[in-house]
Motif scaffolding. Structure first.
Motif, mmCIF file in Angstrom:
data_model
loop_
_atom_site.group_PDB
_atom_site.id
_atom_site.type_symbol
_atom_site.label_atom_id
_atom_site.label_comp_id
_atom_site.label_asym_id
_atom_site.label_seq_id
_atom_site.Cartn_x
_atom_site.Cartn_y
_atom_site.Cartn_z
ATOM 1 N N ASP A 87 -51.524 -2.946 -32.327
ATOM 2 C CA ASP A 87 -50.121 -3.152 -32.706
ATOM 3 C C ASP A 87 -49.997 -3.542 -34.173
ATOM 4 O O ASP A 87 -49.001 -3.222 -34.818
ATOM 5 C CB ASP A 87 -49.468 -4.222 -31.826
ATOM 6 N N ASN A 88 -51.011 -4.224 -34.713
ATOM 7 C CA ASN A 88 -50.986 -4.566 -36.142
ATOM 8 C C ASN A 88 -50.991 -3.313 -37.005
ATOM 9 O O ASN A 88 -50.431 -3.297 -38.091
ATOM 10 C CB ASN A 88 -52.182 -5.450 -36.510
ATOM 11 N N ILE A 89 -51.638 -2.263 -36.529
ATOM 12 C CA ILE A 89 -51.665 -0.996 -37.256
ATOM 13 C C ILE A 89 -50.333 -0.285 -37.097
ATOM 14 O O ILE A 89 -49.739 0.177 -38.071
ATOM 15 C CB ILE A 89 -52.821 -0.098 -36.761
ATOM 16 N N THR A 90 -49.857 -0.188 -35.854
ATOM 17 C CA THR A 90 -48.605 0.541 -35.612
ATOM 18 C C THR A 90 -47.407 -0.160 -36.239
ATOM 19 O O THR A 90 -46.411 0.490 -36.550
ATOM 20 C CB THR A 90 -48.351 0.778 -34.103
ATOM 21 N N ASP A 91 -47.502 -1.471 -36.434
ATOM 22 C CA ASP A 91 -46.423 -2.191 -37.119
ATOM 23 C C ASP A 91 -46.332 -1.798 -38.590
ATOM 24 O O ASP A 91 -45.267 -1.842 -39.185
ATOM 25 C CB ASP A 91 -46.627 -3.710 -37.011
ATOM 26 N N LYS A 92 -47.455 -1.412 -39.173
ATOM 27 C CA LYS A 92 -47.489 -1.050 -40.594
ATOM 28 C C LYS A 92 -47.137 0.417 -40.837
ATOM 29 O O LYS A 92 -46.678 0.775 -41.908
ATOM 30 C CB LYS A 92 -48.872 -1.320 -41.175
ATOM 31 N N LYS A 150 -55.052 2.758 -45.304
ATOM 32 C CA LYS A 150 -55.185 1.830 -46.436
ATOM 33 C C LYS A 150 -53.958 1.926 -47.333
ATOM 34 O O LYS A 150 -53.401 0.906 -47.765
ATOM 35 C CB LYS A 150 -56.446 2.158 -47.236
ATOM 36 N N GLY A 151 -53.518 3.146 -47.593
ATOM 37 C CA GLY A 151 -52.332 3.352 -48.415
ATOM 38 C C GLY A 151 -51.056 2.823 -47.783
ATOM 39 O O GLY A 151 -50.064 2.564 -48.478
ATOM 40 N N GLN A 152 -51.072 2.657 -46.469
ATOM 41 C CA GLN A 152 -49.910 2.131 -45.755
ATOM 42 C C GLN A 152 -49.956 0.611 -45.615
ATOM 43 O O GLN A 152 -49.085 0.017 -44.989
ATOM 44 C CB GLN A 152 -49.794 2.777 -44.372
ATOM 45 N N GLY A 153 -50.994 -0.009 -46.171
ATOM 46 C CA GLY A 153 -51.065 -1.465 -46.170
ATOM 47 C C GLY A 153 -51.854 -2.081 -45.030
ATOM 48 O O GLY A 153 -51.772 -3.291 -44.800
ATOM 49 N N VAL A 154 -52.621 -1.295 -44.304
ATOM 50 C CA VAL A 154 -53.469 -1.854 -43.250
ATOM 51 C C VAL A 154 -54.566 -2.665 -43.939
ATOM 52 O O VAL A 154 -55.168 -2.213 -44.918
ATOM 53 C CB VAL A 154 -54.057 -0.737 -42.352
ATOM 54 N N GLY A 155 -54.811 -3.861 -43.424
ATOM 55 C CA GLY A 155 -55.746 -4.795 -44.045
ATOM 56 C C GLY A 155 -57.189 -4.330 -44.074
ATOM 57 O O GLY A 155 -57.624 -3.526 -43.249
ATOM 58 N N GLN A 156 -57.931 -4.861 -45.024
ATOM 59 C CA GLN A 156 -59.333 -4.484 -45.232
ATOM 60 C C GLN A 156 -60.196 -4.774 -44.008
ATOM 61 O O GLN A 156 -61.079 -3.988 -43.671
ATOM 62 C CB GLN A 156 -59.868 -5.209 -46.471
ATOM 63 N N GLU A 157 -59.951 -5.897 -43.348
ATOM 64 C CA GLU A 157 -60.741 -6.234 -42.151
ATOM 65 C C GLU A 157 -60.529 -5.193 -41.059
ATOM 66 O O GLU A 157 -61.489 -4.728 -40.426
ATOM 67 C CB GLU A 157 -60.367 -7.626 -41.640
ATOM 68 N N MET A 158 -59.285 -4.802 -40.829
ATOM 69 C CA MET A 158 -58.989 -3.791 -39.815
ATOM 70 C C MET A 158 -59.586 -2.443 -40.206
ATOM 71 O O MET A 158 -60.131 -1.726 -39.362
ATOM 72 C CB MET A 158 -57.478 -3.661 -39.610
ATOM 73 N N LEU A 159 -59.500 -2.097 -41.491
ATOM 74 C CA LEU A 159 -60.101 -0.840 -41.952
ATOM 75 C C LEU A 159 -61.613 -0.840 -41.721
ATOM 76 O O LEU A 159 -62.195 0.173 -41.350
ATOM 77 C CB LEU A 159 -59.777 -0.612 -43.434
ATOM 78 N N GLY A 160 -62.239 -1.994 -41.936
ATOM 79 C CA GLY A 160 -63.671 -2.125 -41.669
ATOM 80 C C GLY A 160 -63.987 -1.931 -40.194
ATOM 81 O O GLY A 160 -64.971 -1.266 -39.841
ATOM 82 N N ASN A 161 -63.151 -2.502 -39.330
ATOM 83 C CA ASN A 161 -63.339 -2.326 -37.890
ATOM 84 C C ASN A 161 -63.199 -0.853 -37.494
ATOM 85 O O ASN A 161 -63.988 -0.338 -36.704
ATOM 86 C CB ASN A 161 -62.322 -3.158 -37.097
#
Length: 172
Positions: A87-92, A150-161
């Protein structure tokens, strides 16, 4: 394996074995949208539409393949990371649910059914295969999807996951 996906693969196989000249050319069938899902039946909303367009432009795939491939990766993330993290991704990023067939559009029911049981990378490979894509295409899709997020503002930790999930050998 999902019953709908099994049926889909059987029908696709039968279609390919049909005694017509064009039946053996899966590429043309995918381009026309006739085997898997008509291109106009793939409804993608919001910012996710630009992701699909980007995948089409960079990889030379059809709209169905772009949406299905991205949807397969996202469904794996949803199943592995849990609904609250996803949901943190879909919110962004608006419209990501439409890549999973979750937009409420009747025309996305096949996409939704095909992606609903993805819970491992093996399932993602099967989905790519059903879309007429090699499993190696995952290595091309994943960085583009990650860059988009990443360009949509998803955080670095989530991108790493997500990177660890989608490209496990390169994140070690």
């Amino acid at each position: 394996m999902n019953t709908i996906l099994k049926r889909f693969l059987i029908v696709s196989s039968l279609y390919l074995l049909a005694p017509s000249v064009g039946a053996l050319d899966l590429g043309n069938k995918l381009d026309s949208g006739g085997v898997l899902m008509p291109e106009d039946a793939v409804k993608v909303s919001g910012e996710a539409s630009s992701l699909v367009t980007s995948l089409q432009d960079h990889l030379g795939v059809t709209r169905t393949q772009a949406a299905g491939g991205a949807g397969a990766l996202l469904q794996l993330a949803k199943s592995q990371l849990g609904a609250s993290s996803f949901d943190n991704i879909t919110d962004k990023v608006s419209g990501l649910g439409s890549l999973l067939g979750g937009s409420g559009e009747q025309s996305n029911n096949l996409l939704s059914s095909a992606l609903s049981n993805i819970s491992s990378m093996d399932d993602v490979e099967k989905a790519f295969s059903a879309l007429g894509l090699q499993s190696s295409a995952i290595e091309q899709f994943a960085p583009l999807v990650l860059n988009f997020l990443k360009g949509q503002g998803v955080g670095q930790e989530m991108l790493g996951n997500l990177s660890s999930l989608w490209m496990p050998e390169s994140s070690a």
